[in-house]
Each structure stands twice: as C-alpha cells, then as structure tokens.
Design an enzyme around this catalytic site. Structure first.
Site: not given
Ligand SMILES: NC(=O)c1ccc[n+]([C@@H]2O[C@H](COP(=O)([O-])OP(=O)(O)OC[C@H]3O[C@@H](n4cnc5c(N)ncnc54)[C@H](O)[C@@H]3O)[C@@H](O)[C@H]2O)c1
Length: 371
Positions: A15, A270, A96, A94, A75, A118
C-alpha cells in the site's frame, strides 16, 4: 507545505500513503509533494503517474524524511525510519502504539508530532480512518479462515457453507464492530452458521436488525466466549478498546479445548491480539499451530489486497491530509476529532489509552500543543 510519501517497507506491504489523485488535490491547494521512487509499484502506479499528478520523485526514503514537513504513510515507521524523524515534522499514519513501547519511545525521542489514523474520531464516536481497513480486514478474515480450513492447508477440511445434506461450518465472531460486521456479511454470504459475541447490547441489536435471524447474537462473557470458541470451526477476533491493548478474551485453556484443525483469525493482533496464544505473523508466513489450532495473526491484513486497500484508505484520509497541509498543527486545535489522533507530540504522549498501556505520563493534547 512539503508533503512526503515514502515507500512502505513492512514485509509484503504494497500500500502507499497517497495515490496520484490525492497528490493532484494537494498540488491544487498549493502544496508540494515528494514521493519515493517506486512507492506505488505494488498498486500498479508508476513514478510517471505521480509526476503527471504534480509530484517530484526522490531516490530514497531518507530524502523524504529529511525534507518533508508532513509525512503520509500507511504502516508505523520501522526502526531506521524512526531515526530519520525530526522535531517539527508531522507524521500521519497507522501507529498502534499501545502494544509497542519501543516505537513509542523512539517517536517521543524524535520530537515529531505523530498522528495515528486509528485514533482519529468522528462526532458519532466511530473511527473514520480505521473503518476502511477494518472493512477490508473483516472481509479478508473469512477468506483466510476458509482457506486454512481446507485439509491441504492443515485445517479441518470443512467447507464454510457446507452443501445440501451436510451442515455448514460454525463461525464465531468476537466483537461486532466494523471488522465483525464485514466478517459476518461474508461468512453468512458463504453459507456459514455464524454467531457474534459483543459486550455492547446496541451493537448486537443493530446486527440482529441488519442480518435477521440467520445471525446468532450472544452477549460476550468469559463463559459465552469459551462455549462458542470450543464449538467453532473458525473464530474471528475483532474486539477493540480504542487505543488500548486488546483484552485477552481467549485463554490458552480455551485454545486447548478447541478442535484440532480449527482456525483462529486474530484480526485484533495489531492491538496485541485477543487470544493469549496469538503473536504477530506476516503475509510470508501467516500461520502457526498451538495445540493443533491454526493461528492466523497477520498484523497488516489489508496489505494482501493493496490496490483495494490503498484507494479505500486514501478516500478516507484525503480530507484530513488536506486540512493538515493547509493549516498544520493548528488544524488539530480546531477539530477535536483530529486532535484525538495525536498520540505523541514533542516527546509527550498525548493519547490516554497509549499512556495507560505503556505507563507513560499522559499529556492533554491541546495543552501539549499550546506549550
Ligand atoms: N490485522 C489487521 O490487519 C487489522 C486491520 C483492521 C483492523 N484491525 C483491528 O481489528 C480490531 C477491530 O476493529 P474494528 O474497526 O472492528 O473496531 P470497532 O470499534 O468497530 O469494534 C470493536 C468491537 O469490539 C467490541 N468489544 C469490546 N470489548 C468486547 C468484549 N469483551 N467482548 C466482545 N466484544 C467486545 C465493541 O463493543 C465493538 O463493537 C481492532 O483491533 C483493529 O485495530 C486489524
């Protein structure tokens, strides 16, 4: 302002921070843009495309870091990039930081102002710059899970949607936010039996409204997480507590109870991951086994589909990049939501969740900026 775009250097990260259409808008606003040679190769964008949009091409990332007042990346900066950051510079990418004390210390030492995509917020409390990548990662999580569930890839040998007369795979999604919602849409679309767990009842209610009775919605507790992980073929971890390290909701004990050949896709890796047995992996070597359970923990999942991800990210970041270029750090004082993105400023940690996670003193961002 002079805006710089280095080539991304994480493993298989293709990217790029700005595409030519974004460059053209910045130039139209009277700004100068320098782009590292070949920064766009991974998304089929050549140096000539950037030049046609008004950018100048420079030979190295070091040159970008040396001259640019605002650096736009994807990143977090890696070790040697961090050494090139300097006081007065703005880094927009980003970060993190919560699970990454080494990076946080380096950014503090650099004296630069570091704004994390983020943690930029919207008035409705959502995270507009995490959203496009969450959409991509959520959709990819099911694709990756389905792939590794195949026998040849070490999985249970189960087809997500089953066929008539044979039951579908069971998919458990923990966290029903953006990643979760997109994962649910794809998993249901492929015919899987999907359960989502969340601690926010409004989230569960909205998902139920959106997907109807095909989706099983369950309140998230230690007990329900255990139950729905142990019975699942594919578990997708999509929990987020903004800026903070992900809570370890899936214990090693739960992993021991899961089926051998089942798959955990820990999208939240992440932020440290929400499974005790998770550790970051790369696109080159995306999985490993713990007690027979396949762990897929790629920290930059959207990097697998770089053109889709880059254009989706640019659509979201461009308005903020334009504001930062036009007004510099003053833009943060005029926009509380952008101010929430400031994680580090001139050696001070200005995001409370990052400060809490790493044990640094928290500085109010507006106060830090006015000093
Ligand atoms: N690995 C990757 O490449 C990548 C890419 C994008 C996002 N992410 C990560 O994915 C994760 C989720 O992102 P998102 O945009 O969906 O966030 P979001 O805020 O939209 O959703 C997170 C959800 O988690 C819920 N939550 C909090 N505590 C909880 C618990 N104990 N049990 C169950 N649910 C719970 C919240 O209520 C919320 O609905 C983040 O850590 C983000 O950084 C990773």
């Amino acid at each position: 302002m002079l805006i710089g775009v280095p080539k991304e250097i994480k493993v298989r990260e293709y990217r790029v921070g700005l595409v030519p259409t974004s460059v053209r808008e910045l130039v139209a606003h009277g700004h100068e843009v320098i782009v590292e040679s070949n920064a766009g190769t991974g998304i089929e964008v050549s140096d000539t495309h950037y030049q046609d949009a008004g950018a100048s091409i420079v030979a190295s990332a070091q040159e970008v870091f040396k001259h640019a007042q605002l650096i736009v990346k994807v990143k977090e900066p890696l070790l040697y990039e961090r050494k090139w950051l300097h006081p007065g510079q703005i880094l927009f990418t980003y970060l993190h930081l919560a699970p990454d004390p080494e990076q946080a210390s380096d950014l503090m030492a650099s004296g630069a102002s570091c704004i994390a995509y983020e943690t930029v917020t919207s008035d409705d409390g959502t995270l507009p710059l995490l959203a496009p990548m969450s959409a991509v990662a959520g959709r990819l999580s099911v694709q990756a899970g389905a792939y590794f569930l195949e026998k040849a890839h070490g999985g249970l040998g189960i087809l997500l949607g089953g066929v008539s007369g044979v039951e579908s795979a069971k998919v458990t999604v923990i966290g029903g936010g953006l990643v979760g919602m997109h994962a649910i849409e794809v998993a249901l679309g492929m015919g899987a039996a999907v359960t989502v767990l969340d601690r926010n009842n409004a989230v569960l209610l909205n998902l139920r409204k959106q997907f109807g009775h095909r989706l099983n919605t369950v309140f998230s507790t230690a007990e329900s997480i255990k139950q729905y992980c142990i019975s699942a073929d594919l578990v997708i971890c999509a929990v987020l507590i903004t800026g903070a390290t992900a809570p370890k909701l899936i214990t090693h004990d739960i992993v021991r109870g899961m089926k051998s050949g089942s798959v955990i896709v820990d999208v939240a890796i992440d932020q440290g991951g929400c499974c005790e047995t998770s550790r970051p992996t790369t696109h080159d070597s995306p999985i490993y086994l713990v007690d027979g359970v396949i762990h897929y923990c790629v920290a930059n999942m959207p990097g697998a589909v770089p053109p889709t991800s880059t254009y989706a990210l640019n659509n979201a970041t461009l308005p903020y990049v334009l504001t930062l270029a036009d007004h510099g750090l003053q833009a943060l004082l005029e926009d509380r939501n952008l101010l929430n993105g400031l994680n580090v400023h001139q050696g001070k940690v200005t995001h409370h969740a990052v400060a809490d996670a790493l044990g640094f003193t928290y500085w109010d961002p507006a106060l830090a900026l006015s000093q």
